[in-house]
Design an enzyme around this catalytic site. Structure first.
Site, PDB file in Angstrom:
ATOM      1  N   TYR A 196      -2.254  -1.339  10.433  1.00 34.23           N
ATOM      2  CA  TYR A 196      -2.235  -1.465   8.970  1.00 34.23           C
ATOM      3  C   TYR A 196      -0.900  -0.959   8.409  1.00 34.23           C
ATOM      4  CZ  TYR A 196      -4.029  -1.116   4.150  1.00 34.23           C
ATOM      5  OH  TYR A 196      -4.223  -1.261   2.792  1.00 34.23           O
TER       6      TYR A 196
ATOM      7  N   SER B 258       0.866  -1.183   0.000  1.00 34.20           N
ATOM      8  CA  SER B 258       0.000   0.000   0.000  1.00 34.20           C
ATOM      9  C   SER B 258       0.905   1.236   0.000  1.00 34.20           C
ATOM     10  CB  SER B 258      -0.832  -0.018   1.289  1.00 34.20           C
ATOM     11  OG  SER B 258      -1.502   1.214   1.468  1.00 34.20           O
TER      12      SER B 258
HETATM   13  P1  NAD Z   1     -11.469  -6.049  -0.309  1.00 38.60           P
HETATM   14  O1  NAD Z   1     -12.051  -5.939   1.054  1.00 38.60           O
HETATM   15  O2  NAD Z   1     -12.304  -5.767  -1.500  1.00 38.60           O
HETATM   16  O3  NAD Z   1     -10.830  -7.510  -0.502  1.00 38.60           O
HETATM   17  C1  NAD Z   1     -10.092  -8.146   0.508  1.00 38.60           C
HETATM   18  C2  NAD Z   1     -10.033  -9.639   0.232  1.00 38.60           C
HETATM   19  O4  NAD Z   1      -9.316 -10.264   1.320  1.00 38.60           O
HETATM   20  C3  NAD Z   1     -11.418 -10.301   0.195  1.00 38.60           C
HETATM   21  O5  NAD Z   1     -11.466 -11.281  -0.816  1.00 38.60           O
HETATM   22  C4  NAD Z   1     -11.526 -10.955   1.570  1.00 38.60           C
HETATM   23  O6  NAD Z   1     -12.381 -12.095   1.596  1.00 38.60           O
HETATM   24  C5  NAD Z   1     -10.086 -11.348   1.815  1.00 38.60           C
HETATM   25  N1  NAD Z   1      -9.842 -11.551   3.246  1.00 38.60           N
HETATM   26  C6  NAD Z   1      -9.934 -10.632   4.243  1.00 38.60           C
HETATM   27  N2  NAD Z   1      -9.719 -11.225   5.432  1.00 38.60           N
HETATM   28  C7  NAD Z   1      -9.473 -12.537   5.192  1.00 38.60           C
HETATM   29  C8  NAD Z   1      -9.198 -13.676   5.998  1.00 38.60           C
HETATM   30  N3  NAD Z   1      -9.131 -13.619   7.336  1.00 38.60           N
HETATM   31  N4  NAD Z   1      -9.034 -14.866   5.400  1.00 38.60           N
HETATM   32  C9  NAD Z   1      -9.145 -14.976   4.055  1.00 38.60           C
HETATM   33  N5  NAD Z   1      -9.388 -13.944   3.239  1.00 38.60           N
HETATM   34  C10 NAD Z   1      -9.560 -12.745   3.792  1.00 38.60           C
HETATM   35  O7  NAD Z   1     -10.185  -5.105  -0.261  1.00 38.60           O
HETATM   36  P2  NAD Z   1      -9.244  -4.490  -1.400  1.00 38.60           P
HETATM   37  O8  NAD Z   1      -9.341  -3.033  -1.274  1.00 38.60           O
HETATM   38  O9  NAD Z   1      -9.457  -5.138  -2.717  1.00 38.60           O
HETATM   39  O10 NAD Z   1      -7.822  -4.893  -0.802  1.00 38.60           O
HETATM   40  C11 NAD Z   1      -6.934  -5.804  -1.430  1.00 38.60           C
HETATM   41  C12 NAD Z   1      -5.527  -5.498  -0.951  1.00 38.60           C
HETATM   42  O11 NAD Z   1      -5.148  -4.204  -1.422  1.00 38.60           O
HETATM   43  C13 NAD Z   1      -5.388  -5.449   0.579  1.00 38.60           C
HETATM   44  O12 NAD Z   1      -4.171  -6.037   0.950  1.00 38.60           O
HETATM   45  C14 NAD Z   1      -5.379  -3.966   0.873  1.00 38.60           C
HETATM   46  O13 NAD Z   1      -4.702  -3.670   2.064  1.00 38.60           O
HETATM   47  C15 NAD Z   1      -4.627  -3.454  -0.339  1.00 38.60           C
HETATM   48  N6  NAD Z   1      -4.849  -2.026  -0.595  1.00 38.60           N
HETATM   49  C16 NAD Z   1      -6.105  -1.539  -0.819  1.00 38.60           C
HETATM   50  C17 NAD Z   1      -6.261  -0.190  -1.072  1.00 38.60           C
HETATM   51  C18 NAD Z   1      -7.608   0.408  -1.359  1.00 38.60           C
HETATM   52  O14 NAD Z   1      -7.693   1.632  -1.415  1.00 38.60           O
HETATM   53  N7  NAD Z   1      -8.665  -0.371  -1.572  1.00 38.60           N
HETATM   54  C19 NAD Z   1      -5.153   0.657  -1.074  1.00 38.60           C
HETATM   55  C20 NAD Z   1      -3.890   0.126  -0.834  1.00 38.60           C
HETATM   56  C21 NAD Z   1      -3.752  -1.226  -0.597  1.00 38.60           C
END
Ligand code: NAD
Length: 257
Positions: free
Chosen positions: A152, A139
């Site tokens: 985080y 991130s």
């Molecule tokens: P999201 O909530 O849409 O998806 C998260 C995924 O992780 C889901 O499929 C969920 O089922 C899975 N997950 C969560 N906890 C779990 C567990 N205990 N066991 C198994 N699976 C689990 O989120 P996203 O925004 O698509 O995030 C994806 C990645 O990108 C993450 O690592 C997040 O930190 C990172 N990220 C997101 C953003 C943003 O702005 N959305 C920015 C920077 C980084």
């Protein structure tokens, strides 16, 4: 050439699903994973649409034994995993004095420890084949901090440390390990923060997006999952063999400031 197998954690939602679709379009076989109820249907549907082999696991990343079973079952169904994308992640926003220890532990375990476990599970076969790609979705918060996100931010900085170390260990075995550092992407993870902040500050969600979210980006747009996916696809390619141990922001200029 043999079709390569990709495992993407958290690929039944948000960024992970976007990455999965790009790999599917390019003909890779895919191991899907996530806690979403319709995960198996998503995997089957994408498999049918793009004529690729798929597998689905609902493993809870908080449970190391479930991670281990997922990794064995995925390679049992598809063959050795050539490309691993550690994408699953969770967030919890709280000032440090109110952050419960169990939330801290869950965030570190899902965002960091699970990536260690999955990487360890694919390492032997990648090393034996002298080819492998590990792509960690860190991130912008892996590079800079924001208040109220201590667990985080710590987990995402930790993931970059893991990325660099594995890059060095994989260097003589054709294994590259890199991190992608997204800015804000409008997924369920961020939508929840927008709803919570709007309630806390008693302002419309549109104002939260401008004031709390996009204010971080120099380019005042959300990043699209496809933009993260395009970079992941390149990092998985042959032409990216000399890129390893780096953390690439896709953050609309957030970390340039
Ligand atoms: P999201 O909530 O849409 O998806 C998260 C995924 O992780 C889901 O499929 C969920 O089922 C899975 N997950 C969560 N906890 C779990 C567990 N205990 N066991 C198994 N699976 C689990 O989120 P996203 O925004 O698509 O995030 C994806 C990645 O990108 C993450 O690592 C997040 O930190 C990172 N990220 C997101 C953003 C943003 O702005 N959305 C920015 C920077 C980084």
């Amino acid at each position: 050439m043999k079709v390569k197998n990709v495992l993407i954690t958290g690929s039944t939602s948000g960024i992970g699903l976007g990455i999965a679709i790009e790999f599917a379009k390019s003909g890779y076989n895919l191991a899907f994973h996530g806690l979403e109820q319709n995960g198996a249907e998503i995997a089957a549907e994408i498999g049918k649409q793009y004529q690729i082999k798929t597998f689905f696991s609902p493993a809870n990343l908080l449970v190391p034994a479930e991670i281990s079973s997922m990794m064995k079952e995925a390679s049992g169904h598809l063959g050795d995993i050539d490309i691993l994308v550690n994408n699953a992640g969770i967030q919890y926003v709280s000032p440090v004095e109110d952050l419960p220890l169990h939330k801290w532990n869950d965030i570190i375990n899902v965002n960091l420890t699970a990536a260690f476990c999955t990487s360890q599970a694919v390492w032997k076969s990648m090393k034996a084949k002298k080819w492998g790609r590990i792509i960690n979705i860190s991130s912008a918060h892996g590079l800079v901090a924001s208040e109220n996100k201590s667990a985080y931010v710590a987990s995402k900085h930790g993931l970059i440390g893991l990325t660099k170390t594995l890059a060095l260990e994989g260097a003589n075995f054709g294994i590259t390990v890199n991190a992608i550092c997204p800015g804000f992407v409008k997924t369920p993870l961020v939508e929840k923060q927008i709803v919570d902040l709007a309630k806390q500050q008693n302002i419309p969600e549109a104002d939260v997006i401008q004031k709390n979210i996009l204010q971080k980006h120099a380019v005042k747009n959300f990043v699209r999952p496809e933009e993260i996916a395009a970079l992941a696809l390149f990092l998985a390619s042959e032409n990216a063999s000399m890129i390893t141990g780096v953390s690439m922001p896709v953050d609309g200029g957030w970390t340039a400031q």
